[in-house]
Scaffold this active site. Structure first.
Site, mmCIF file in Angstrom:
data_model
loop_
_atom_site.group_PDB
_atom_site.id
_atom_site.type_symbol
_atom_site.label_atom_id
_atom_site.label_comp_id
_atom_site.label_asym_id
_atom_site.label_seq_id
_atom_site.Cartn_x
_atom_site.Cartn_y
_atom_site.Cartn_z
ATOM 1 N N SER A 300 22.647 -87.173 -117.231
ATOM 2 C CA SER A 300 23.934 -86.635 -116.809
ATOM 3 C C SER A 300 25.101 -87.456 -117.334
ATOM 4 C CB SER A 300 23.940 -86.528 -115.275
ATOM 5 O OG SER A 300 25.053 -85.827 -114.811
ATOM 6 N N ASP A 311 28.484 -89.264 -131.136
ATOM 7 C CA ASP A 311 29.075 -88.182 -131.929
ATOM 8 C C ASP A 311 30.384 -88.590 -132.593
ATOM 9 O OD1 ASP A 311 26.935 -86.754 -131.020
ATOM 10 O OD2 ASP A 311 28.099 -85.034 -130.333
ATOM 11 N N LYS A 325 20.047 -83.799 -119.246
ATOM 12 C CA LYS A 325 20.725 -82.995 -118.213
ATOM 13 C C LYS A 325 22.149 -82.702 -118.687
ATOM 14 C CE LYS A 325 22.213 -82.990 -113.359
ATOM 15 N NZ LYS A 325 23.677 -82.940 -113.569
#
Length: 541
Positions: A300, A311, A325
């Site tokens: 999460s 990224d 998740k």
């Protein structure tokens, strides 16, 4: 060994998942209560059935329990992370996510027939009144706390109360063989999210975050400032075993490392509405090396940070594939003190990845697929992780990343052997801690002259304590090749001692010497053991 300890790893996983399913992010919910809860035939049907059972069924039935079962059954059909929180659990869950509670500020064990203090929380209500490790609390006002096996939650309820309210404690001090009374005024006791922080090397700080609660960002900023004062120009952010928490807190923390205008994540709800979150110019650790540690139980909010940095080509993600998740929950009250945490959107990393694992075949299959990782070989080799080309994404600097089931680290570190994991499990599950508590209860004076730094750098666990632990384990039917792992066990015993004698930072610093992921970080950073670490290593090997 394998048969004896194979249950330990799934136990930790189950504990982490049980906590993790309660955690989610806060989002705006635009529909009004009138629109959301208009009457319709489906709701009328359920209400009518409950009324029939209440008034017409032949036997008396607790319809509250039927409602609870119904709510849980409905949520199980949705996704694995939409959950029901009964009224009796709401206080505990709320305190955990708020990051504090009102009490007397002690860690304790229900020991034999009484309450034994492990340690008073530093600067807390009991600490300021002189409560010491090893003290037995016999009474709280007129409530007797000895002579019977009382559940921990009952004890906690008797010690909690309104902020500032007094409670008269009757205390037996074993070291002085005397009983005395002391009045403690209850106060706010923090539930720490930052488990530990310290300088790992001469210029690299380390921060361990165990969840994302309301207080986590403030705790993180405080720890980071302290490390920067000590010369930290690099950082290890340890998110291993962190099941997540509030979405907004993860966004704030990610912002510390990202330049103004960088995308942190975006969410998408049922109506297709997309909300993007960008970094601000508030970050205090931009353009500095950062290593993020993750493992299979990082979920999460932990994955939000790891994905945002990966990224954006910031830092290095080290460890094993995270849980996977990518759903966001919002807590909604049900009017009777209970609540539901309902999945209201999905989140995506800056490249557009959803890292949510599929739950198309139900919850049992969802968790079984997670357990299958331990048998597929992916815990040992990154090459065993199955990824689909259709879920391939590329970062601005050309690094290939994948969606569809967790964050795959930039640098893979395999799980330890069964024996290594067993020793770690004994520490995580409190087995070592309880052994050390009993040892200190008899021989605390042996350690009275040590300062924290002296203990970390020079104390050595002797063969006497090691043999005591071996016999203690065998008496409890725990068997392994103790002597093959003597050095590691001695270091873990030293760490457990340090935690009860001093604090969690001492515990973590001692264990960091042989932590495989931290060894990998030092290797990647071109550094060997940091200041004080080599002495600690030689003290135990």
């Amino acid at each position: 060994m394998k048969n004896k300890y194979s249950y330990l790893i799934p136990t930790i996983i189950a504990m982490a998942l049980a906590l993790g399913i309660f955690l989610g992010g806060k989002l705006n919910f635009n529909d009004s209560p009138e629109k959301l809860f208009t009457t319709n035939s489906k709701k009328d049907k359920l209400n009518r059935l409950i009324d029939y059972i209440d008034y017409e069924y032949v036997d008396d039935v607790n319809t509250d329990s039927i409602v609870d079962i119904t709510v849980n059954s409905i949520l199980e059909k949705l996704d694995p992370h939409s959950v029901y929180i009964p009224e009796e659990e709401m206080t505990r869950v709320s305190e955990n996510m708020k990051g504090d509670f009102v009490g007397i500020g002690i860690n304790f064990y229900p020991y034999h027939d009484t309450i034994a203090v492990i340690r008073a929380v530093k600067d807390g209500p009991s600490f300021s009144k002189g409560i010491e490790p090893g003290d037995r609390i016999l009474m709280a006002d007129n409530d007797t706390l000895y002579g019977k096996r009382m559940p921990s939650e009952v004890i906690v309820d008797k010690l909690k109360g309104k902020e500032g309210s007094p409670v008269k404690l009757t205390v037996y001090r074993k070291s002085e063989d005397r009983t005395f009374a002391v009045t403690v005024n209850r106060g706010v006791v923090p539930i720490k999210s930052i488990e530990s922080y310290f300088m790992l090397t001469g210029d690299m700080g380390y921060i361990k975050v165990n969840r994302f609660a309301e207080s986590t960002y403030k705790e993180f900023k405080s720890a980071l400032r302290e490390l920067q004062k000590e010369g930290a120009k690099k950082l290890v952010l340890d998110l291993r075993d962190n099941p997540g928490g509030y979405l907004g807190i993860a966004e704030q923390m990610a912002d510390e490392f990202l330049e103004d205008g960088k995308l942190i994540l975006f969410t998408k709800n049922k109506k297709g509405k997309i909300d993007k979150v960008y970094a601000t110019d508030d970050g205090s650790f931009e353009d500095k090396p950062v290593y993020v540690l993750i493992n299979e139980r990082s979920a999460s909010a932990s994955e939000i940070i790891a994905g945002a940095l990966q990224d954006n080509d910031i830092g290095t993600i080290v460890g094993r594939r995270s849980f996977g998740k990518g759903l966001v929950q919002r807590e909604m009250a049900l009017g009777d003190g209970s609540a539901v945490r309902l999945t209201v959107s999905r989140y995506y990393t800056p490249t557009g990845r959803s890292i949510q694992r599929t739950y198309a075949n139900g919850n049992d299959d969802y968790y079984q697929r997670f357990m299958d990782r331990y048998h597929s070989g992916e815990m040992i080799s990154v090459d065993s992780i199955k990824v689909a080309d259709s879920l391939k994404y590329t970062t601005p600097k050309g690094k290939v990343v994948y969606g569809g089931g967790g964050i795959i680290p930039d640098v893979f570190v395999p799980i330890g052997t069964n024996e290594e994991e067993a020793v770690e499990s004994m520490d995580n599950l409190g087995f070592l801690s309880f052994f050390i508590f009993e040892h200190l209860d008899k021989e605390r004076d042996m350690y009275a002259d040590y300062t924290k730094e002296e203990f970390i750098n020079y104390y050595k666990v002797d063969d006497y304590l090691f043999e005591k632990f071996v016999n203690y384990s065998l008496d409890r039917d725990l068997k392994m090749d103790f002597y093959d792992y003597e050095d590691s066990i001695k270091l873990y015993l030293k760490a457990a001692l340090a935690e009860q004698l001093f604090d969690a930072n001492a515990h973590a610093k001692i264990k960091s010497v042989i932590d495989p992921m931290l060894k990998k970080v030092r290797e990647l950073d071109g550094d060997s053991l940091g200041i004080g670490q080599e002495e600690a290593l030689h003290a135990n090997y």
